[in-house]
Motif scaffolding. Structure first.
Motif, PDB file in Angstrom:
ATOM      1  N   PHE A  28      86.628  80.937 -23.288  1.00 53.85           N
ATOM      2  CA  PHE A  28      87.677  80.316 -23.569  1.00 53.85           C
ATOM      3  C   PHE A  28      87.773  79.162 -22.963  1.00 53.85           C
ATOM      4  CE2 PHE A  28      89.014  82.968 -20.280  1.00 53.85           C
ATOM      5  CZ  PHE A  28      89.852  82.424 -19.358  1.00 53.85           C
ATOM      6  N   ALA A  29      88.558  78.142 -23.053  1.00 53.19           N
ATOM      7  CA  ALA A  29      88.702  76.992 -22.241  1.00 53.19           C
ATOM      8  C   ALA A  29      89.873  76.476 -22.302  1.00 53.19           C
ATOM      9  CB  ALA A  29      87.840  75.756 -22.974  1.00 53.19           C
ATOM     10  N   LEU A  30      90.443  75.831 -21.123  1.00 54.62           N
ATOM     11  CA  LEU A  30      91.663  75.352 -20.546  1.00 54.62           C
ATOM     12  C   LEU A  30      91.610  73.861 -20.524  1.00 54.62           C
ATOM     13  CD1 LEU A  30      93.190  78.178 -18.571  1.00 54.62           C
ATOM     14  CD2 LEU A  30      93.592  77.901 -20.557  1.00 54.62           C
ATOM     15  N   GLU A  31      92.697  72.981 -20.891  1.00 54.24           N
ATOM     16  CA  GLU A  31      92.621  71.613 -20.779  1.00 54.24           C
ATOM     17  C   GLU A  31      93.700  71.447 -19.676  1.00 54.24           C
ATOM     18  OE1 GLU A  31      93.348  69.513 -24.373  1.00 54.24           O
ATOM     19  OE2 GLU A  31      91.580  70.257 -25.141  1.00 54.24           O
ATOM     20  N   LYS A  32      93.824  70.265 -18.983  1.00 55.92           N
ATOM     21  CA  LYS A  32      94.492  69.817 -18.021  1.00 55.92           C
ATOM     22  C   LYS A  32      96.089  70.063 -18.502  1.00 55.92           C
ATOM     23  CE  LYS A  32      95.648  66.007 -14.916  1.00 55.92           C
ATOM     24  NZ  LYS A  32      95.018  64.717 -14.287  1.00 55.92           N
ATOM     25  N   GLY A  33      96.613  70.696 -17.764  1.00 57.41           N
ATOM     26  CA  GLY A  33      98.064  70.596 -17.964  1.00 57.41           C
ATOM     27  C   GLY A  33      98.590  71.917 -18.781  1.00 57.41           C
ATOM     28  N   GLU A  34      97.485  72.666 -19.285  1.00 56.46           N
ATOM     29  CA  GLU A  34      97.854  74.026 -19.708  1.00 56.46           C
ATOM     30  C   GLU A  34      98.241  75.239 -18.919  1.00 56.46           C
ATOM     31  OE1 GLU A  34      95.771  74.487 -23.890  1.00 56.46           O
ATOM     32  OE2 GLU A  34      94.297  74.533 -22.407  1.00 56.46           O
ATOM     33  N   PHE A  35      99.148  75.972 -19.455  1.00 62.37           N
ATOM     34  CA  PHE A  35      99.478  77.322 -18.788  1.00 62.37           C
ATOM     35  C   PHE A  35      98.945  78.348 -19.571  1.00 62.37           C
ATOM     36  CE2 PHE A  35     102.761  78.517 -15.525  1.00 62.37           C
ATOM     37  CZ  PHE A  35     102.768  79.606 -15.549  1.00 62.37           C
ATOM     38  N   ALA A  36      98.237  79.065 -19.119  1.00 60.22           N
ATOM     39  CA  ALA A  36      97.779  80.382 -19.789  1.00 60.22           C
ATOM     40  C   ALA A  36      98.125  81.878 -19.073  1.00 60.22           C
ATOM     41  CB  ALA A  36      96.250  80.198 -19.893  1.00 60.22           C
ATOM     42  N   ALA A  37      98.429  82.747 -19.704  1.00 60.62           N
ATOM     43  CA  ALA A  37      98.754  83.966 -19.353  1.00 60.62           C
ATOM     44  C   ALA A  37      97.796  85.236 -19.952  1.00 60.62           C
ATOM     45  CB  ALA A  37     100.141  84.391 -19.596  1.00 60.62           C
ATOM     46  N   VAL A  38      97.338  85.821 -18.912  1.00 53.40           N
ATOM     47  CA  VAL A  38      96.530  87.104 -19.341  1.00 53.40           C
ATOM     48  C   VAL A  38      97.249  88.203 -19.087  1.00 53.40           C
ATOM     49  CG1 VAL A  38      94.290  88.329 -19.007  1.00 53.40           C
ATOM     50  CG2 VAL A  38      94.416  86.039 -18.537  1.00 53.40           C
ATOM     51  N   VAL A  39      97.682  89.149 -20.083  1.00 50.79           N
ATOM     52  CA  VAL A  39      98.290  90.213 -20.018  1.00 50.79           C
ATOM     53  C   VAL A  39      97.619  91.279 -20.555  1.00 50.79           C
ATOM     54  CG1 VAL A  39     100.379  91.213 -20.982  1.00 50.79           C
ATOM     55  CG2 VAL A  39     100.278  88.601 -21.064  1.00 50.79           C
ATOM     56  N   GLY A  40      97.910  92.348 -19.622  1.00 44.76           N
ATOM     57  CA  GLY A  40      97.014  93.770 -19.714  1.00 44.76           C
ATOM     58  C   GLY A  40      97.666  94.725 -18.647  1.00 44.76           C
ATOM     59  N   GLU A  41      97.270  96.019 -19.171  1.00 45.94           N
ATOM     60  CA  GLU A  41      97.486  96.939 -18.020  1.00 45.94           C
ATOM     61  C   GLU A  41      96.867  96.989 -16.958  1.00 45.94           C
ATOM     62  OE1 GLU A  41      96.941 100.747 -20.216  1.00 45.94           O
ATOM     63  OE2 GLU A  41      98.888 100.192 -21.602  1.00 45.94           O
ATOM     64  N   SER A  42      97.187  97.739 -15.957  1.00 46.49           N
ATOM     65  CA  SER A  42      96.366  98.033 -14.810  1.00 46.49           C
ATOM     66  C   SER A  42      95.197  98.613 -14.963  1.00 46.49           C
ATOM     67  CB  SER A  42      97.229  98.727 -13.703  1.00 46.49           C
ATOM     68  OG  SER A  42      98.231  98.273 -13.187  1.00 46.49           O
ATOM     69  N   GLY A  43      93.850  98.097 -14.616  1.00 45.91           N
ATOM     70  CA  GLY A  43      92.540  98.612 -14.818  1.00 45.91           C
ATOM     71  C   GLY A  43      91.932  97.947 -15.887  1.00 45.91           C
ATOM     72  N   SER A  44      92.566  97.113 -16.472  1.00 48.00           N
ATOM     73  CA  SER A  44      92.177  96.675 -17.873  1.00 48.00           C
ATOM     74  C   SER A  44      91.000  95.340 -17.446  1.00 48.00           C
ATOM     75  CB  SER A  44      93.276  95.553 -18.878  1.00 48.00           C
ATOM     76  OG  SER A  44      93.878  94.786 -18.280  1.00 48.00           O
ATOM     77  N   GLY A  45      91.009  94.743 -16.400  1.00 47.55           N
ATOM     78  CA  GLY A  45      89.769  93.822 -16.020  1.00 47.55           C
ATOM     79  C   GLY A  45      90.497  92.580 -15.647  1.00 47.55           C
ATOM     80  N   LYS A  46      91.893  92.218 -15.648  1.00 46.51           N
ATOM     81  CA  LYS A  46      92.441  90.937 -15.363  1.00 46.51           C
ATOM     82  C   LYS A  46      91.892  90.457 -14.033  1.00 46.51           C
ATOM     83  CE  LYS A  46      96.797  92.440 -15.465  1.00 46.51           C
ATOM     84  NZ  LYS A  46      96.338  93.867 -15.475  1.00 46.51           N
ATOM     85  N   SER A  47      92.130  91.184 -12.951  1.00 48.62           N
ATOM     86  CA  SER A  47      91.640  90.626 -11.765  1.00 48.62           C
ATOM     87  C   SER A  47      90.413  90.274 -11.656  1.00 48.62           C
ATOM     88  CB  SER A  47      92.188  91.640 -10.513  1.00 48.62           C
ATOM     89  OG  SER A  47      93.575  91.892 -10.457  1.00 48.62           O
ATOM     90  N   THR A  48      89.402  91.234 -12.102  1.00 48.12           N
ATOM     91  CA  THR A  48      87.864  90.908 -12.227  1.00 48.12           C
ATOM     92  C   THR A  48      87.782  89.619 -12.996  1.00 48.12           C
ATOM     93  OG1 THR A  48      87.473  93.195 -12.484  1.00 48.12           O
ATOM     94  CG2 THR A  48      85.828  91.599 -12.889  1.00 48.12           C
ATOM     95  N   LEU A  49      88.515  89.234 -14.133  1.00 47.64           N
ATOM     96  CA  LEU A  49      88.319  87.873 -14.674  1.00 47.64           C
ATOM     97  C   LEU A  49      88.713  86.848 -13.679  1.00 47.64           C
ATOM     98  CD1 LEU A  49      87.935  86.161 -16.904  1.00 47.64           C
ATOM     99  CD2 LEU A  49      90.238  86.626 -17.924  1.00 47.64           C
ATOM    100  N   LEU A  50      90.092  86.950 -12.891  1.00 48.80           N
ATOM    101  CA  LEU A  50      90.350  85.969 -11.964  1.00 48.80           C
ATOM    102  C   LEU A  50      89.270  85.889 -10.971  1.00 48.80           C
ATOM    103  CD1 LEU A  50      93.130  84.517 -12.819  1.00 48.80           C
ATOM    104  CD2 LEU A  50      94.044  85.407 -10.827  1.00 48.80           C
ATOM    105  N   ASN A  51      88.746  86.929 -10.412  1.00 48.98           N
ATOM    106  CA  ASN A  51      87.930  86.948  -9.238  1.00 48.98           C
ATOM    107  C   ASN A  51      86.644  86.158  -9.711  1.00 48.98           C
ATOM    108  OD1 ASN A  51      89.826  88.076  -7.591  1.00 48.98           O
ATOM    109  ND2 ASN A  51      88.953  90.105  -7.751  1.00 48.98           N
ATOM    110  N   CYS A  52      86.160  86.312 -10.991  1.00 51.33           N
ATOM    111  CA  CYS A  52      84.915  85.459 -11.392  1.00 51.33           C
ATOM    112  C   CYS A  52      85.272  84.314 -11.446  1.00 51.33           C
ATOM    113  CB  CYS A  52      84.626  86.350 -12.500  1.00 51.33           C
ATOM    114  SG  CYS A  52      83.688  87.916 -12.362  1.00 51.33           S
ATOM    115  N   ILE A  53      86.366  83.802 -12.165  1.00 55.22           N
ATOM    116  CA  ILE A  53      86.812  82.342 -12.344  1.00 55.22           C
ATOM    117  C   ILE A  53      86.772  81.918 -10.875  1.00 55.22           C
ATOM    118  CG2 ILE A  53      88.524  80.914 -13.317  1.00 55.22           C
ATOM    119  CD1 ILE A  53      88.957  82.822 -15.504  1.00 55.22           C
ATOM    120  N   GLY A  54      87.466  82.260 -10.010  1.00 55.08           N
ATOM    121  CA  GLY A  54      87.908  81.631  -8.672  1.00 55.08           C
ATOM    122  C   GLY A  54      86.707  81.905  -7.932  1.00 55.08           C
ATOM    123  N   ALA A  55      85.526  82.406  -8.184  1.00 56.30           N
ATOM    124  CA  ALA A  55      84.320  82.397  -7.437  1.00 56.30           C
ATOM    125  C   ALA A  55      84.480  83.294  -6.075  1.00 56.30           C
ATOM    126  CB  ALA A  55      83.895  80.980  -6.997  1.00 56.30           C
TER     127      ALA A  55
END
Length: 267
Positions: A28-55
């Motif tokens: 996926f891609a986000l442009e300047k000024g966009e606000f995106a939400a990732v929604v899901g249950e615990s253990g669905s991989g949300k934090s893994t995604l954020l950690n990879c994006i945040g290096a």
């Protein structure tokens, strides 16, 4: 202008029968000024995604680029400096330094970079967050909502290209949660910040929040399905949806085939 681009991001833990695909071909891609939400249950991989994006973690494959710069091809020292200057983090548990005052916690990322804080920038953030009168207080002298405001200020102070918010309202009551969401909205508008937030909260909370956003901004909306992330909607504001029975279709890749599923919303 495109700020964040994620391409075919995969993260796998273990091997053989113990193998777990936490992320599978996320793009996926986000442009300047966009606000995106990732929604899901615990253990669905949300934090893994954020950690990879945040290096903070390395993907098994795929790429993450911020303004065209690939984070995971950088050398470690270069990546650390880039992350400090271009990515702001907001954590569920605040992660404030207990020995530092409100103001010192906010300017801490700048001090780590051996730079001098701009007094006007600090004043503006303290005023926006309603913390001016508490600038000399320690974290243990603040409420949970006030501590999260400090964490937001710390994320904003370097004017990062991207802010990553990991369950920013998870430890707050409903009133403080709404205040934090309002502040993130205000920051997105005022500073044209690109914000990616993860949460396990129900979708209707985000529809309520997004309905109040300025009609001049654009928004993505994400949902996790099982162990993978897929975009289900891409809206431009204003929204006219409330949560209950409008059908929104999304697709899930499963053994090289695709199956349609439905999630319920109401128009």
């Amino acid at each position: 202008m495109e700020i964040l681009k994620v391409q075919n991001l995969c993260k796998t833990y273990g091997k053989g029968e113990a193998r777990v695909d936490a992320l599978k071909n996320v793009s996926f891609a986000l442009e300047k000024g966009e606000f995106a939400a990732v929604v899901g249950e615990s253990g669905s991989g949300k934090s893994t995604l954020l950690n990879c994006i945040g290096a903070l973690d390395a993907p098994s494959s795929g790429s993450v680029t911020i303004e065209g710069q690939n984070l995971h091809t950088m050398k470690e020292e270069e990546r650390t400096i880039f992350r400090r200057r271009n990515i702001g983090f907001i954590f569920q548990s605040f992660q404030l330094v207990s020995e530092l005052t409100v103001e010192q916690n906010i300017i801490f990322p700048i001090l780590l970079d051996y730079r001098k804080p701009n007094a006007q920038d600090v004043k503006e953030i303290l005023d926006m967050l309603g913390l001016t009168e508490r600038r000399s207080h320690l974290p243990n002298q603040l409420s949970g909502g006030q501590q999260q405001r400090v964490a937001i200020g710390r994320a904003l102070i370097t004017r990062p290209k991207l802010i990553l918010a990991d369950e920013p309202t998870g430890n707050l009551d409903s009133k403080n949660s709404q205040d934090v969401m309002d502040l993130l909205t205000q920051a997105s508008r005022h500073y044209q910040q690109t914000i990616l937030m993860i949460t396990h909260s129900l979708l209707y909370q985000f529809y309520t929040f997004m309905q109040n956003m300025s009609c001049t901004n654009k928004y993505n909306f994400f949902i996790f399905v099982s162990d993978c992330c897929y975009i289900i909607c891409h809206y431009t504001s204003p929204l006219s949806y409330s949560y209950t029975d409008k059908k929104v279709k999304y697709q899930k890749e499963n053994n090289n085939s695709q199956e349609s599923k439905e999630s319920s919303f109401q128009n």
